[in-house]
Design an enzyme around this catalytic site. Structure first.
Site, mmCIF file in Angstrom:
data_model
loop_
_atom_site.group_PDB
_atom_site.id
_atom_site.type_symbol
_atom_site.label_atom_id
_atom_site.label_comp_id
_atom_site.label_asym_id
_atom_site.label_seq_id
_atom_site.Cartn_x
_atom_site.Cartn_y
_atom_site.Cartn_z
ATOM 1 C CB CYS A 163 -0.892 -0.011 1.241
ATOM 2 S SG CYS A 163 -1.830 1.501 1.468
HETATM 3 N N1 MHO Z 1 -6.195 -2.334 2.501
HETATM 4 C C1 MHO Z 1 -5.993 -0.942 2.253
HETATM 5 C C2 MHO Z 1 -5.217 -0.688 1.018
HETATM 6 C C3 MHO Z 1 -5.194 0.696 0.570
HETATM 7 S S1 MHO Z 1 -3.772 1.020 -0.270
HETATM 8 C C4 MHO Z 1 -3.939 2.517 -0.968
HETATM 9 C C5 MHO Z 1 -7.358 -0.270 2.211
HETATM 10 O O1 MHO Z 1 -8.112 -0.491 1.286
HETATM 11 O O2 MHO Z 1 -7.638 0.460 3.126
HETATM 12 O O3 MHO Z 1 -3.738 0.080 -1.377
#
Ligand code: MHO
Length: 155
Positions: A10
């Site tokens: 992320c």
């Molecule tokens: N599991 C995270 C990932 C976001 S990141 C910008 C969410 O969806 O909050 O990929």
């Protein structure tokens, strides 16, 4: 000023962690390593564009070396996780270094080989190291996300 581009899950957290480093003047969340131009977050999330969530760092090589950036990259995620990082699963979360020139390519590969030989990880280091073809900055709401909202990232 020079540029370096990393993918380590992320991008919210990756961007935030690179911003902490002295000698780093900017870090932009975006997409690299895929096939479509100007992808949206939604398209990248589908896993079908081939892009990884990536962060492009602008740094002053007189203050911080590329090798130090690579060390920081390896120290702040788990490079043995294939196509995921923590709870985030998919090729868009793969561990990757997108190099900007031959010197970066050689330095990144040497660092990966040193880490793999160090015994720090029981499993193989799967970080992909490839020349950067294009980097597309992500939508504005992804920039400085952790500063604005706190961390929602696994690591
Ligand atoms: N599991 C995270 C990932 C976001 S990141 C910008 C969410 O969806 O909050 O990929």
């Amino acid at each position: 000023m020079a540029k370096a581009t990393f993918a380590a899950g992320c991008f919210w957290g990756v961007e935030h962690r690179f911003r902490q480093l002295e000698g780093v003047s900017d870090a932009v969340s975006g997409y690299a390593g895929g096939t479509t131009a100007n992808p949206t977050y939604k398209q990248v999330c589908s896993g079908r564009t081939g892009h990884a969530e990536a962060v492009q760092v602008t740094y002053d090589p007189a203050v911080i070396s590329y090798e130090t950036l690579v060390d920081h990259f390896f120290a702040t995620h788990d490079p043995t996780q294939l196509n995921r990082q923590g709870p985030d699963v998919g090729t868009q979360y793969r561990s990757a270094i997108f190099t900007h020139d031959e010197a970066q390519l050689a330095a990144a590969k040497a660092a990966r080989d040193r880490l793999a030989a160090s015994g720090r990880f029981a499993r193989p280091v799967v970080t992909e190291i490839v020349p950067l073809r294009s980097f597309f900055p992500a939508e504005e709401y992804h920039q400085r996300y952790v500063e604005k909202h706190g961390s929602h990232c696994a690591i």
